[in-house]
Design a protein around this motif. Structure first.
Motif, PDB file in Angstrom:
ATOM      1  N   ARG A 198       0.831  -1.214   0.000  1.00  0.00           N
ATOM      2  CA  ARG A 198       0.000   0.000   0.000  1.00  0.00           C
ATOM      3  C   ARG A 198       0.860   1.257   0.000  1.00  0.00           C
ATOM      4  NH1 ARG A 198      -3.014  -2.687   4.126  1.00  0.00           N
ATOM      5  NH2 ARG A 198      -4.820  -3.751   3.237  1.00  0.00           N
ATOM      6  N   LYS A 199       1.927   1.228   0.791  1.00  0.00           N
ATOM      7  CA  LYS A 199       2.828   2.384   0.861  1.00  0.00           C
ATOM      8  C   LYS A 199       3.473   2.650  -0.495  1.00  0.00           C
ATOM      9  CE  LYS A 199       7.293   3.664   2.829  1.00  0.00           C
ATOM     10  NZ  LYS A 199       8.470   3.113   3.485  1.00  0.00           N
ATOM     11  N   ARG A 200       3.927   1.601  -1.161  1.00  0.00           N
ATOM     12  CA  ARG A 200       4.572   1.741  -2.468  1.00  0.00           C
ATOM     13  C   ARG A 200       3.593   2.267  -3.514  1.00  0.00           C
ATOM     14  NH1 ARG A 200       7.889  -4.046  -2.331  1.00  0.00           N
ATOM     15  NH2 ARG A 200       9.396  -3.401  -0.748  1.00  0.00           N
ATOM     16  N   ILE A 201       2.376   1.757  -3.481  1.00  0.00           N
ATOM     17  CA  ILE A 201       1.364   2.194  -4.438  1.00  0.00           C
ATOM     18  C   ILE A 201       0.977   3.646  -4.179  1.00  0.00           C
ATOM     19  CG2 ILE A 201      -1.027   1.839  -5.221  1.00  0.00           C
ATOM     20  CD1 ILE A 201       1.048  -0.210  -6.273  1.00  0.00           C
ATOM     21  N   VAL A 226       2.785  -6.785 -12.735  1.00  0.00           N
ATOM     22  CA  VAL A 226       3.618  -5.701 -12.207  1.00  0.00           C
ATOM     23  C   VAL A 226       3.316  -5.474 -10.727  1.00  0.00           C
ATOM     24  CG1 VAL A 226       4.049  -3.203 -12.320  1.00  0.00           C
ATOM     25  CG2 VAL A 226       3.965  -4.557 -14.428  1.00  0.00           C
ATOM     26  N   PHE A 227       2.036  -5.436 -10.367  1.00  0.00           N
ATOM     27  CA  PHE A 227       1.672  -5.176  -8.972  1.00  0.00           C
ATOM     28  C   PHE A 227       2.080  -6.320  -8.055  1.00  0.00           C
ATOM     29  CE2 PHE A 227      -1.638  -2.257 -10.890  1.00  0.00           C
ATOM     30  CZ  PHE A 227      -0.874  -1.118 -10.651  1.00  0.00           C
ATOM     31  N   GLU A 228       2.046  -7.548  -8.550  1.00  0.00           N
ATOM     32  CA  GLU A 228       2.526  -8.683  -7.756  1.00  0.00           C
ATOM     33  C   GLU A 228       4.023  -8.545  -7.485  1.00  0.00           C
ATOM     34  OE1 GLU A 228       1.402 -12.186  -9.892  1.00  0.00           O
ATOM     35  OE2 GLU A 228      -0.646 -12.168  -9.111  1.00  0.00           O
ATOM     36  N   LYS A 229       4.767  -8.108  -8.502  1.00  0.00           N
ATOM     37  CA  LYS A 229       6.209  -7.920  -8.333  1.00  0.00           C
ATOM     38  C   LYS A 229       6.491  -6.765  -7.364  1.00  0.00           C
ATOM     39  CE  LYS A 229       7.763 -10.029 -12.642  1.00  0.00           C
ATOM     40  NZ  LYS A 229       8.524 -11.100 -12.006  1.00  0.00           N
ATOM     41  N   ILE A 230       5.700  -5.700  -7.440  1.00  0.00           N
ATOM     42  CA  ILE A 230       5.861  -4.576  -6.505  1.00  0.00           C
ATOM     43  C   ILE A 230       5.607  -5.048  -5.077  1.00  0.00           C
ATOM     44  CG2 ILE A 230       4.820  -2.390  -5.744  1.00  0.00           C
ATOM     45  CD1 ILE A 230       4.416  -1.726  -8.743  1.00  0.00           C
ATOM     46  N   MET A 231       4.587  -5.874  -4.897  1.00  0.00           N
ATOM     47  CA  MET A 231       4.255  -6.363  -3.557  1.00  0.00           C
ATOM     48  C   MET A 231       5.333  -7.279  -3.002  1.00  0.00           C
ATOM     49  SD  MET A 231       1.069  -8.612  -1.994  1.00  0.00           S
ATOM     50  CE  MET A 231       0.075  -8.324  -3.384  1.00  0.00           C
ATOM     51  N   ASN A 232       5.892  -8.134  -3.828  1.00  0.00           N
ATOM     52  CA  ASN A 232       6.794  -9.171  -3.337  1.00  0.00           C
ATOM     53  C   ASN A 232       8.260  -8.770  -3.278  1.00  0.00           C
ATOM     54  OD1 ASN A 232       4.759 -11.134  -2.904  1.00  0.00           O
ATOM     55  ND2 ASN A 232       4.692 -11.557  -5.090  1.00  0.00           N
ATOM     56  N   ASP A 233       8.624  -7.647  -3.907  1.00  0.00           N
ATOM     57  CA  ASP A 233      10.029  -7.251  -3.903  1.00  0.00           C
ATOM     58  C   ASP A 233      10.427  -6.734  -2.525  1.00  0.00           C
ATOM     59  OD1 ASP A 233      12.075  -6.799  -6.386  1.00  0.00           O
ATOM     60  OD2 ASP A 233      12.569  -5.513  -4.689  1.00  0.00           O
ATOM     61  N   HIS A 234      11.689  -6.947  -2.164  1.00  0.00           N
ATOM     62  CA  HIS A 234      12.169  -6.543  -0.844  1.00  0.00           C
ATOM     63  C   HIS A 234      12.571  -5.070  -0.783  1.00  0.00           C
ATOM     64  CE1 HIS A 234      12.034 -10.542   0.797  1.00  0.00           C
ATOM     65  NE2 HIS A 234      12.673 -11.014  -0.261  1.00  0.00           N
ATOM     66  N   GLU A 235      12.703  -4.423  -1.943  1.00  0.00           N
ATOM     67  CA  GLU A 235      13.173  -3.047  -1.966  1.00  0.00           C
ATOM     68  C   GLU A 235      12.065  -2.093  -2.409  1.00  0.00           C
ATOM     69  OE1 GLU A 235      17.700  -2.770  -3.028  1.00  0.00           O
ATOM     70  OE2 GLU A 235      16.736  -4.055  -4.495  1.00  0.00           O
ATOM     71  N   ASP A 236      11.810  -1.075  -1.614  1.00  0.00           N
ATOM     72  CA  ASP A 236      10.757  -0.103  -1.926  1.00  0.00           C
ATOM     73  C   ASP A 236      11.017   0.612  -3.253  1.00  0.00           C
ATOM     74  OD1 ASP A 236       9.369  -0.657   0.412  1.00  0.00           O
ATOM     75  OD2 ASP A 236      10.323   0.942   1.546  1.00  0.00           O
ATOM     76  N   ASP A 237      12.264   0.999  -3.491  1.00  0.00           N
ATOM     77  CA  ASP A 237      12.583   1.807  -4.673  1.00  0.00           C
ATOM     78  C   ASP A 237      12.456   1.042  -5.985  1.00  0.00           C
ATOM     79  OD1 ASP A 237      13.032   3.930  -3.021  1.00  0.00           O
ATOM     80  OD2 ASP A 237      15.218   3.806  -3.069  1.00  0.00           O
ATOM     81  N   LYS A 238      12.376  -0.272  -5.923  1.00  0.00           N
ATOM     82  CA  LYS A 238      12.220  -1.061  -7.151  1.00  0.00           C
ATOM     83  C   LYS A 238      10.880  -0.757  -7.814  1.00  0.00           C
ATOM     84  CE  LYS A 238      14.571  -4.332  -8.098  1.00  0.00           C
ATOM     85  NZ  LYS A 238      14.286  -5.735  -7.910  1.00  0.00           N
ATOM     86  N   ALA A 239       9.887  -0.347  -7.029  1.00  0.00           N
ATOM     87  CA  ALA A 239       8.556  -0.044  -7.569  1.00  0.00           C
ATOM     88  C   ALA A 239       8.637   0.980  -8.689  1.00  0.00           C
ATOM     89  CB  ALA A 239       7.634   0.442  -6.448  1.00  0.00           C
ATOM     90  N   ARG A 263      18.951  -5.753  -8.019  1.00  0.00           N
ATOM     91  CA  ARG A 263      18.695  -4.894  -6.859  1.00  0.00           C
ATOM     92  C   ARG A 263      18.645  -3.447  -7.342  1.00  0.00           C
ATOM     93  NH1 ARG A 263      23.875  -5.863  -3.700  1.00  0.00           N
ATOM     94  NH2 ARG A 263      24.545  -5.753  -5.847  1.00  0.00           N
ATOM     95  N   VAL A 264      18.126  -2.569  -6.498  1.00  0.00           N
ATOM     96  CA  VAL A 264      18.059  -1.154  -6.849  1.00  0.00           C
ATOM     97  C   VAL A 264      19.467  -0.613  -7.101  1.00  0.00           C
ATOM     98  CG1 VAL A 264      17.476   1.159  -5.988  1.00  0.00           C
ATOM     99  CG2 VAL A 264      15.856  -0.724  -5.703  1.00  0.00           C
ATOM    100  N   PHE A 265      20.436  -1.033  -6.276  1.00  0.00           N
ATOM    101  CA  PHE A 265      21.807  -0.567  -6.485  1.00  0.00           C
ATOM    102  C   PHE A 265      22.323  -1.012  -7.847  1.00  0.00           C
ATOM    103  CE2 PHE A 265      26.390  -0.715  -6.357  1.00  0.00           C
ATOM    104  CZ  PHE A 265      26.715   0.501  -5.776  1.00  0.00           C
ATOM    105  N   ASP A 266      22.028  -2.258  -8.248  1.00  0.00           N
ATOM    106  CA  ASP A 266      22.438  -2.756  -9.564  1.00  0.00           C
ATOM    107  C   ASP A 266      21.866  -1.867 -10.664  1.00  0.00           C
ATOM    108  OD1 ASP A 266      23.552  -4.985  -8.242  1.00  0.00           O
ATOM    109  OD2 ASP A 266      21.738  -6.182  -8.538  1.00  0.00           O
ATOM    110  N   LEU A 267      20.583  -1.531 -10.529  1.00  0.00           N
ATOM    111  CA  LEU A 267      19.907  -0.715 -11.537  1.00  0.00           C
ATOM    112  C   LEU A 267      20.500   0.686 -11.606  1.00  0.00           C
ATOM    113  CD1 LEU A 267      16.315  -1.955 -10.785  1.00  0.00           C
ATOM    114  CD2 LEU A 267      17.408  -2.104 -13.022  1.00  0.00           C
TER     115      LEU A 267
END
Length: 200
Positions: A44-47, A77-90, A122-126
């Motif tokens: 919810r926070k990410r969305i 996309v939303f499933e991936k946003i929910m399951n990812d460990h990093e907020d910034d990946k959204a 990871r976000v750092f990789d990106l």
């Protein structure tokens, strides 16, 4: 939420776990329930952060494209946003979704491939990958605070090796197998296609 309320919730969770542990040897259901609650709160926070962009994407959909983009691709996309460990990946996932809609990309296998690739990074990789591409004005990735130069070099080398293993960059190595920092790291054809996909 006040600190007092957070502490009350935390204590309640600890009490429930303690009660379950003393009454049964199977704590999986309650741990699963807590994990799901945390995941939903994080989702919810990410969305909420990206709500305006998501609304713009959905408003731009034509009726004939709605089922494919909104239901099939959007759900993934939303499933991936929910399951990812990093907020910034959204942000990267939504950029990819937006690019699919704006450029009418409908090759499902290609879309799934790129979103799976996003999930693997990871976000750092990106961020490292984007700065290596020099497609933006973004400053180079700098050492993390509190990490010594030797540790940082290992961290960067690990990221660059991962990008190379995934076929996103071209690099040269020394006889010992270490990355040759005297030679520039360049973006591969696959890497450029991936950057195009996420709209960088």
């Amino acid at each position: 939420m006040e600190n007092y309320e957070i502490d009350k919730i935390k204590d309640s969770i600890i009490d429930r776990i303690a009660l379950l542990v003393t009454s049964t040897s199977d704590i999986a259901p309650i741990i699963s329930g807590i994990a799901n609650a945390v995941r939903m709160k994080r989702f919810r926070k990410r969305i909420d952060i990206h709500e305006e962009k998501i609304k713009i994407i959905y408003r731009s959909l034509d009726m004939e494209d709605y089922e494919f983009f909104a239901e099939k691709i959007g759900t993934m996309v939303f499933e991936k946003i929910m399951n990812d460990h990093e907020d910034d990946k959204a942000e990267f996932l939504i950029l990819g979704f937006e690019n699919c809609v704006n450029n009418d990309i409908k090759e499902e296998d290609v879309i799934i491939f790129y979103f799976d690739l996003l999930s693997e990074l990871r976000v750092f990789d990106l961020k490292r990958f984007v700065t290596l591409s020099r497609r933006t004005e973004e400053a180079p990735v700098l050492p993390l605070e509190g990490i010594g130069q030797t540790d940082y070099k290992m961290f960067i080398d690990s990221t660059d090796t991962k990008l190379y293993r995934l076929g996103l960059v071209n690099l040269s190595t020394t006889w010992g197998g270490e990355i040759n920092r005297l030679e520039p790291i360049t973006i591969s054809r696959k890497g450029n296609a991936f950057l195009d996909f996420i709209g960088v």
